[in-house]
Design a protein around this motif. Sequence first.
Motif, PDB file in Angstrom:
ATOM      1  N   GLU A   1       0.960  -1.218  -0.063  1.00  0.00           N
ATOM      2  CA  GLU A   1      -0.039  -0.134  -0.090  1.00  0.00           C
ATOM      3  C   GLU A   1       0.739   1.342  -0.174  1.00  0.00           C
ATOM      4  O   GLU A   1       0.401   2.390   0.060  1.00  0.00           O
ATOM      5  N   ILE A   2       1.999   1.150  -0.201  1.00  0.00           N
ATOM      6  CA  ILE A   2       3.024   2.289  -0.053  1.00  0.00           C
ATOM      7  C   ILE A   2       3.524   2.753  -1.316  1.00  0.00           C
ATOM      8  O   ILE A   2       3.496   1.946  -2.296  1.00  0.00           O
ATOM      9  N   LEU A   3       4.143   3.782  -1.613  1.00  0.00           N
ATOM     10  CA  LEU A   3       4.475   4.392  -2.867  1.00  0.00           C
ATOM     11  C   LEU A   3       3.519   4.207  -4.160  1.00  0.00           C
ATOM     12  O   LEU A   3       4.124   4.096  -5.047  1.00  0.00           O
ATOM     13  N   LYS A   4       2.486   4.062  -3.825  1.00  0.00           N
ATOM     14  CA  LYS A   4       1.516   3.933  -5.171  1.00  0.00           C
ATOM     15  C   LYS A   4       1.775   4.952  -6.044  1.00  0.00           C
ATOM     16  O   LYS A   4       1.565   6.045  -5.839  1.00  0.00           O
ATOM     17  N   GLY A   5       1.877   4.552  -7.409  1.00  0.00           N
ATOM     18  CA  GLY A   5       2.199   5.435  -8.429  1.00  0.00           C
ATOM     19  C   GLY A   5       3.658   5.802  -8.321  1.00  0.00           C
ATOM     20  O   GLY A   5       4.114   6.448  -9.363  1.00  0.00           O
ATOM     21  N   ASN A   6       4.401   5.499  -7.628  1.00  0.00           N
ATOM     22  CA  ASN A   6       6.031   5.873  -7.533  1.00  0.00           C
ATOM     23  C   ASN A   6       6.671   4.674  -7.448  1.00  0.00           C
ATOM     24  O   ASN A   6       7.978   4.766  -6.802  1.00  0.00           O
ATOM     25  N   CYS A   7       6.434   3.636  -7.775  1.00  0.00           N
ATOM     26  CA  CYS A   7       7.064   2.362  -7.604  1.00  0.00           C
ATOM     27  C   CYS A   7       8.198   1.971  -8.871  1.00  0.00           C
ATOM     28  O   CYS A   7       8.288   2.929  -9.553  1.00  0.00           O
ATOM     29  N   SER A   8       9.031   1.148  -8.532  1.00  0.00           N
ATOM     30  CA  SER A   8      10.155   1.123  -9.627  1.00  0.00           C
ATOM     31  C   SER A   8       9.431   0.879 -10.763  1.00  0.00           C
ATOM     32  O   SER A   8      10.136   1.269 -12.092  1.00  0.00           O
ATOM     33  N   THR A   9       8.409   0.302 -11.269  1.00  0.00           N
ATOM     34  CA  THR A   9       7.893   0.086 -12.765  1.00  0.00           C
ATOM     35  C   THR A   9       7.745   1.520 -13.189  1.00  0.00           C
ATOM     36  O   THR A   9       8.047   1.754 -14.379  1.00  0.00           O
ATOM     37  N   MET A  10       6.996   2.342 -12.378  1.00  0.00           N
ATOM     38  CA  MET A  10       6.491   3.723 -13.071  1.00  0.00           C
ATOM     39  C   MET A  10       7.891   4.630 -13.113  1.00  0.00           C
ATOM     40  O   MET A  10       7.855   5.288 -14.156  1.00  0.00           O
ATOM     41  N   GLN A  11       8.962   4.489 -12.182  1.00  0.00           N
ATOM     42  CA  GLN A  11       9.918   5.041 -12.468  1.00  0.00           C
ATOM     43  C   GLN A  11      10.719   4.619 -13.903  1.00  0.00           C
ATOM     44  O   GLN A  11      10.993   5.232 -14.611  1.00  0.00           O
ATOM     45  N   GLU A  12      10.743   3.249 -14.008  1.00  0.00           N
ATOM     46  CA  GLU A  12      11.245   2.790 -15.391  1.00  0.00           C
ATOM     47  C   GLU A  12      10.295   3.237 -16.419  1.00  0.00           C
ATOM     48  O   GLU A  12      11.068   3.823 -17.395  1.00  0.00           O
ATOM     49  N   TYR A  13       9.147   3.403 -16.330  1.00  0.00           N
ATOM     50  CA  TYR A  13       8.511   3.955 -17.344  1.00  0.00           C
ATOM     51  C   TYR A  13       8.821   5.454 -17.750  1.00  0.00           C
ATOM     52  O   TYR A  13       8.860   5.769 -18.749  1.00  0.00           O
ATOM     53  N   ARG A  14       9.012   6.227 -16.847  1.00  0.00           N
ATOM     54  CA  ARG A  14       9.229   7.539 -16.904  1.00  0.00           C
ATOM     55  C   ARG A  14      10.675   7.654 -17.339  1.00  0.00           C
ATOM     56  O   ARG A  14      11.008   8.621 -18.447  1.00  0.00           O
ATOM     57  N   GLN A  15      11.538   6.908 -17.058  1.00  0.00           N
ATOM     58  CA  GLN A  15      12.991   6.833 -17.810  1.00  0.00           C
ATOM     59  C   GLN A  15      12.889   6.349 -19.340  1.00  0.00           C
ATOM     60  O   GLN A  15      13.452   6.954 -20.070  1.00  0.00           O
ATOM     61  N   LEU A  16      11.882   5.565 -19.592  1.00  0.00           N
ATOM     62  CA  LEU A  16      11.679   4.825 -21.010  1.00  0.00           C
ATOM     63  C   LEU A  16      11.045   6.216 -21.814  1.00  0.00           C
ATOM     64  O   LEU A  16      11.553   6.589 -22.809  1.00  0.00           O
ATOM     65  N   LEU A  17      10.292   7.080 -21.179  1.00  0.00           N
ATOM     66  CA  LEU A  17       9.657   8.130 -21.896  1.00  0.00           C
ATOM     67  C   LEU A  17      10.872   9.097 -22.334  1.00  0.00           C
ATOM     68  O   LEU A  17      10.877   9.747 -23.338  1.00  0.00           O
ATOM     69  N   GLU A  18      11.912   9.371 -21.474  1.00  0.00           N
ATOM     70  CA  GLU A  18      12.854  10.216 -21.879  1.00  0.00           C
ATOM     71  C   GLU A  18      13.797   9.862 -22.916  1.00  0.00           C
ATOM     72  O   GLU A  18      14.361  10.443 -23.639  1.00  0.00           O
ATOM     73  N   THR A  19      13.427   8.532 -23.474  1.00  0.00           N
ATOM     74  CA  THR A  19      14.292   7.837 -24.593  1.00  0.00           C
ATOM     75  C   THR A  19      13.540   8.158 -26.019  1.00  0.00           C
ATOM     76  O   THR A  19      14.198   7.731 -26.990  1.00  0.00           O
ATOM     77  N   VAL A  20      12.153   8.373 -25.961  1.00  0.00           N
ATOM     78  CA  VAL A  20      11.257   8.339 -26.831  1.00  0.00           C
ATOM     79  C   VAL A  20      11.681   9.653 -27.851  1.00  0.00           C
ATOM     80  O   VAL A  20      11.664  10.848 -27.237  1.00  0.00           O
ATOM     81  N   ASP A  21      11.684   9.551 -29.075  1.00  0.00           N
ATOM     82  CA  ASP A  21      11.966  10.633 -30.145  1.00  0.00           C
ATOM     83  C   ASP A  21      10.615  11.194 -30.056  1.00  0.00           C
ATOM     84  O   ASP A  21       9.948  10.765 -30.938  1.00  0.00           O
ATOM     85  N   PHE A  22      10.295  12.460 -29.680  1.00  0.00           N
ATOM     86  CA  PHE A  22       9.107  13.032 -29.559  1.00  0.00           C
ATOM     87  C   PHE A  22       8.559  13.481 -31.129  1.00  0.00           C
ATOM     88  O   PHE A  22       7.461  13.237 -31.171  1.00  0.00           O
ATOM     89  N   ASN A  23       9.482  14.141 -31.690  1.00  0.00           N
ATOM     90  CA  ASN A  23       9.089  14.659 -33.110  1.00  0.00           C
ATOM     91  C   ASN A  23       8.642  13.265 -33.955  1.00  0.00           C
ATOM     92  O   ASN A  23       7.809  13.583 -34.825  1.00  0.00           O
ATOM     93  N   LYS A  24       9.687  12.330 -34.013  1.00  0.00           N
ATOM     94  CA  LYS A  24       9.165  11.101 -34.785  1.00  0.00           C
ATOM     95  C   LYS A  24       7.763  10.622 -34.314  1.00  0.00           C
ATOM     96  O   LYS A  24       7.189  10.007 -35.436  1.00  0.00           O
ATOM     97  N   MET A  25       7.759  10.574 -33.124  1.00  0.00           N
ATOM     98  CA  MET A  25       6.162   9.952 -32.628  1.00  0.00           C
ATOM     99  C   MET A  25       5.081  10.774 -33.044  1.00  0.00           C
ATOM    100  O   MET A  25       4.276  10.127 -33.660  1.00  0.00           O
ATOM    101  N   ILE A  26       5.328  12.071 -32.879  1.00  0.00           N
ATOM    102  CA  ILE A  26       4.402  12.884 -33.575  1.00  0.00           C
ATOM    103  C   ILE A  26       3.864  12.812 -35.030  1.00  0.00           C
ATOM    104  O   ILE A  26       3.108  12.851 -35.415  1.00  0.00           O
ATOM    105  N   LYS A  27       5.110  12.732 -35.722  1.00  0.00           N
ATOM    106  CA  LYS A  27       4.748  12.419 -37.011  1.00  0.00           C
ATOM    107  C   LYS A  27       4.410  11.148 -37.530  1.00  0.00           C
ATOM    108  O   LYS A  27       3.510  11.106 -38.517  1.00  0.00           O
ATOM    109  N   ALA A  28       4.572  10.146 -36.592  1.00  0.00           N
ATOM    110  CA  ALA A  28       3.770   8.837 -36.809  1.00  0.00           C
ATOM    111  C   ALA A  28       2.244   9.008 -36.609  1.00  0.00           C
ATOM    112  O   ALA A  28       1.429   8.480 -37.570  1.00  0.00           O
TER     113      ALA A  28
END
Length: 147
Positions: A71-98
């Motif tokens: 019941e602790i750290l809901k929304g701030n677990c290691s999985t969500m931290q890993e997802y936020r790190q993944l988003l930092e690697t996404v090519d935003f402009n390429k995604m928007i074009k897609a």
Amino acid sequence: MKIYTSYFYQIRNFKQNMIPISTALSDPEWFKPPIGKEYYIDKRGIICGLRYEPLIIQSQGTHCCPCEEKEILKGNCSTMQEYRQLLETVDFNKMIKAFEFCLNKFNKDIIVLIVYEAPNNPCSERVSLQEYFCSHGINCKELNYPI
């Protein structure tokens, strides 16, 4: 461009101007396109089967959220931290074009990023996705129902 978040269950309520794009590690069988196809159009005219792989976490193991057991750290677990790190690697402009290509190809005007969890689950990629798009100047929020 309009971008929203939602979840698989709600696709049954989508309008024909919306394109659901999965960001989930695994999609329900009914959403998957036939073998050899990228998508299919359901009986209501909704395009199903599209995924945007760079937004999908490819975690090792079972990808279960540790918050399901704690019941602790809901929304701030290691999985969500890993997802936020993944988003930092996404090519935003390429995604928007897609996404723009997709909207133009199918003559639609709304992209809906599909996550697996319902909105009341704090350990969902939706909040990170919404924050990510907002940080790039695109308002992204949960699709409101009824549509």
